[in-house]
Design an enzyme around this catalytic site. Structure first.
Site, PDB file in Angstrom:
ATOM      1  N   ILE A   1       0.145   6.440   4.489  1.00  0.00           N
ATOM      2  CA  ILE A   1       1.053   5.845   5.473  1.00  0.00           C
ATOM      3  C   ILE A   1       2.109   4.990   4.794  1.00  0.00           C
ATOM      4  CG2 ILE A   1       1.181   4.195   7.388  1.00  0.00           C
ATOM      5  CD1 ILE A   1      -1.608   5.220   8.263  1.00  0.00           C
TER       6      ILE A   1
ATOM      7  N   GLY B   1       0.819  -1.211   0.000  1.00  0.00           N
ATOM      8  CA  GLY B   1       0.000   0.000   0.000  1.00  0.00           C
ATOM      9  C   GLY B   1       0.849   1.255   0.000  1.00  0.00           C
TER      10      GLY B   1
ATOM     11  N   TYR C   1     -15.724  -1.704   8.704  1.00  0.00           N
ATOM     12  CA  TYR C   1     -14.281  -1.551   8.538  1.00  0.00           C
ATOM     13  C   TYR C   1     -13.554  -1.887   9.826  1.00  0.00           C
ATOM     14  CZ  TYR C   1      -9.842   0.988   8.646  1.00  0.00           C
ATOM     15  OH  TYR C   1      -8.536   1.332   8.828  1.00  0.00           O
TER      16      TYR C   1
END
Length: 253
Positions: free
Chosen positions: A20, A15, A160
């Site tokens: 981040i 990612g 989530y």
């Protein structure tokens, strides 16, 4: 000021095209690690690699989907055949994930499968493979990026949050399996971080902005990246299993 605490090590960051992951790859590279970065957006990875190399670091881009078994396998294969990284890896940052606004009653049910494919199943496959590899090497670090809502389930992001609760449980289960081989497993749980994450998850000024404006200055991706760098730079016998980082003004979750 970064010192070369990670010189000679190779880190994998998933990612890594934004937020981040992007900031973490930069931080680990500045600390001396060779960095292998994965995300679906090749052009963003290429930009990140150029930036790291312009600062004297070493980086390799491996485009792929963190939920796909074949892409996870390819990522690890590329990392262990990359001579500039020493044909091995020492650190895995399991960061790829996506959010989803709403709880069980009101989140978009058509997106549930994708959330779990990336946040839970994809993460679990990477944990499994990296865990086996690092046990064989008798050391290394796995850092899972969870969320404060994985610990304190919120009705505004409940579905989530359940996925981050699950990956946190997997990380602790893995830690118990691998710790006697000298492998460290940590979960870092950010509070509200300003990034592309909110838009993808379906948050906007109406359902998100009004709530968080009262919290004052929010976290930036770099704040979490520095926490991850700290975790993996500790002496080998020290494993901080969990770290929650919130904006100072965020009372909940």
């Amino acid at each position: 000021m970064h010192t070369q605490t990670l010189a000679g090590k190779t880190a994998i960051v998933t990612g890594a095209s934004s937020g981040i992951g992007y900031a973490t790859a930069l931080a680990l590279a500045k600390a001396g690690a060779a960095v292998v970065v994965q995300a679906r957006r090749q052009e963003r990875l290429d930009e990140l690699v150029r930036l790291i190399e312009s600062q004297g670091g070493k980086a390799l881009a491996v485009a792929g989907d963190a939920s796909r078994e074949e892409d996870i396998d390819n990522l690890l294969e590329q990392a262990t055949s990359w001579t500039r990284g020493g044909s091995k890896y020492d650190i895995v940052v399991v960061n790829a994930g996506r959010g989803l606004a709403g709880g069980i009653l009101h989140s978009d049910e058509s997106q549930w499968q994708e959330v779990y494919d990336v946040n839970v199943l994809g993460a679990g496959r990477l944990l499994r493979r990296a865990g086996h590899y690092l046990v064989q090497r008798k050391g290394g670090d796995i850092v899972v990026v969870g969320s404060s809502v994985g610990r304190n389930i919120s009705p505004f992001s409940g579905f989530y949050g359940s996925s981050k609760f699950a990956v946190g449980a997997m990380a602790e289960a893995l830690r118990r399996e691998v710790c006697t081989a000298g492998v460290r497993v940590s979960v870092i749980m950010p509070g509200i971080v300003v990034s592309e994450f909110q838009g993808v998850a379906g948050y906007n000024a109406e359902n998100f902005g009004k709530t968080v404006e009262q919290f004052g200055k929010l976290l930036q991706p770099q704040d979490i990246a520095e926490g991850i760098q700290f975790l993996v730079s500790l002496p080998p016998h020290v494993n901080i299993n969990e770290m929650m980082i919130r904006p100072t003004g965020q009372p909940y979750p």
